[in-house]
Write a protein that holds these residues in place. Structure first.
Motif, mmCIF file in Angstrom:
data_model
loop_
_atom_site.group_PDB
_atom_site.id
_atom_site.type_symbol
_atom_site.label_atom_id
_atom_site.label_comp_id
_atom_site.label_asym_id
_atom_site.label_seq_id
_atom_site.Cartn_x
_atom_site.Cartn_y
_atom_site.Cartn_z
ATOM 1 N N ALA A 8 9.574 7.555 0.321
ATOM 2 C CA ALA A 8 9.502 6.282 -0.656
ATOM 3 C C ALA A 8 8.896 5.156 0.417
ATOM 4 N N ALA A 9 9.431 5.080 1.396
ATOM 5 C CA ALA A 9 8.881 4.062 2.576
ATOM 6 C C ALA A 9 7.295 4.375 2.739
ATOM 7 N N SER A 10 6.823 5.628 2.852
ATOM 8 C CA SER A 10 5.568 5.827 3.059
ATOM 9 C C SER A 10 4.654 5.396 1.608
ATOM 10 N N ALA A 11 5.335 5.742 0.412
ATOM 11 C CA ALA A 11 4.512 5.297 -0.551
ATOM 12 C C ALA A 11 4.348 3.787 -0.629
ATOM 13 N N VAL A 12 5.352 3.159 -0.543
ATOM 14 C CA VAL A 12 5.432 1.786 -0.336
ATOM 15 C C VAL A 12 4.534 1.025 0.579
ATOM 16 N N VAL A 13 4.183 1.693 1.608
ATOM 17 C CA VAL A 13 3.518 1.176 2.590
ATOM 18 C C VAL A 13 2.022 1.414 2.096
ATOM 19 N N THR A 14 1.623 2.635 1.702
ATOM 20 C CA THR A 14 0.300 3.012 1.365
ATOM 21 C C THR A 14 0.040 2.218 0.064
ATOM 22 N N ARG A 15 0.938 1.820 -0.869
ATOM 23 C CA ARG A 15 0.418 0.926 -2.053
ATOM 24 C C ARG A 15 0.155 -0.473 -1.426
ATOM 25 N N LEU A 16 0.658 -0.730 -0.551
ATOM 26 C CA LEU A 16 0.765 -2.257 -0.067
ATOM 27 C C LEU A 16 -0.770 -2.422 0.728
ATOM 28 N N GLY A 17 -1.229 -1.313 0.931
ATOM 29 C CA GLY A 17 -2.560 -1.282 1.726
ATOM 30 C C GLY A 17 -2.402 -0.480 3.206
ATOM 31 N N GLY A 18 -1.342 -0.264 3.476
ATOM 32 C CA GLY A 18 -1.342 0.460 4.589
ATOM 33 C C GLY A 18 -1.205 -0.338 6.016
ATOM 34 N N GLY A 19 -0.661 0.164 6.890
ATOM 35 C CA GLY A 19 -0.549 -0.383 8.290
ATOM 36 C C GLY A 19 -0.414 -1.806 8.318
ATOM 37 N N ILE A 20 -1.216 -2.711 8.925
ATOM 38 C CA ILE A 20 -1.264 -4.085 9.331
ATOM 39 C C ILE A 20 -1.331 -4.788 7.934
ATOM 40 N N VAL A 21 -1.848 -4.400 6.972
ATOM 41 C CA VAL A 21 -2.163 -5.025 5.748
ATOM 42 C C VAL A 21 -0.826 -4.945 4.916
ATOM 43 N N ALA A 22 -0.227 -3.874 5.137
ATOM 44 C CA ALA A 22 1.165 -3.959 4.575
ATOM 45 C C ALA A 22 2.059 -4.562 5.207
ATOM 46 N N ALA A 23 2.175 -4.851 6.508
ATOM 47 C CA ALA A 23 2.895 -5.627 7.228
ATOM 48 C C ALA A 23 2.761 -7.243 6.832
ATOM 49 N N ALA A 24 1.547 -7.541 6.599
ATOM 50 C CA ALA A 24 1.166 -9.030 6.444
ATOM 51 C C ALA A 24 1.475 -9.082 4.720
ATOM 52 N N ARG A 25 1.548 -8.218 4.127
ATOM 53 C CA ARG A 25 1.967 -8.615 2.487
ATOM 54 C C ARG A 25 3.369 -8.652 2.554
ATOM 55 N N LEU A 26 4.031 -7.786 3.200
ATOM 56 C CA LEU A 26 5.585 -7.884 3.426
ATOM 57 C C LEU A 26 6.028 -9.170 3.882
ATOM 58 N N CYS A 27 5.358 -9.756 4.793
ATOM 59 C CA CYS A 27 5.719 -10.797 5.490
ATOM 60 C C CYS A 27 5.735 -12.073 4.353
ATOM 61 N N VAL A 28 4.737 -11.955 3.265
ATOM 62 C CA VAL A 28 4.678 -12.850 2.098
ATOM 63 C C VAL A 28 5.685 -12.509 1.038
ATOM 64 N N ILE A 29 5.719 -11.373 0.712
ATOM 65 C CA ILE A 29 6.635 -10.913 -0.387
ATOM 66 C C ILE A 29 8.009 -10.976 -0.344
#
Length: 130
Positions: A8-29
């Motif tokens: 599940a965590a892998s799917a969420v991170v992949t869907r958010l763009g993966g890696g640093i892009v997912a981290a940036a999006r999570l910092c906003v979401i």
């Protein structure tokens, strides 16, 4: 997939763009979504707990702003950023809403720092090439 990472965590991170892009999006979401939790907790808890929820929301907003700023410092130039990171950094100005909800003026100012730096670095890079 690494053995310590759930599907599940892998799917969420992949869907958010993966890696640093997912981290940036999570910092906003996360700070934006936490507004709902903040209002629910403030509504159902005793009045004496409301300052705790206000400061918790302010801490979440601060963490989001600092996280996006840290990511920008790691990837300051548009041409060297992973795909999707520029957009994630620019939309970090939406952190203004959770900062306004709690009346957190350093967050209101901080919400614009990273988008302005991203725009400035893109303009500087364009002028250097011209």
């Amino acid at each position: 997939m690494p053995p310590n990472e759930s599907r599940a965590a892998s799917a969420v991170v992949t869907r958010l763009g993966g890696g640093i892009v997912a981290a940036a999006r999570l910092c906003v979401i996360v700070p934006a979504a936490f507004i709902v939790v903040y209002f629910l907790l403030a509504a159902v808890s005793p009045r004496s707990f409301v300052p705790v929820w206000v400061w918790t929301e302010r801490a979440v907003v601060s963490a989001g702003i600092l996280g996006v700023f840290w990511i920008f410092t790691r990837h300051p130039w548009h041409s060297r950023r992973p795909e999707g990171l520029t957009h994630a950094l620019l939309v970090s100005c939406t952190l203004l809403l959770p900062a306004l909800v709690t009346g957190f003026w350093p967050g209101v100012i901080g919400a614009f720092v990273t988008p302005l730096l991203v725009a400035g670095s893109a303009a500087m890079e364009r002028f250097r090439r011209a």
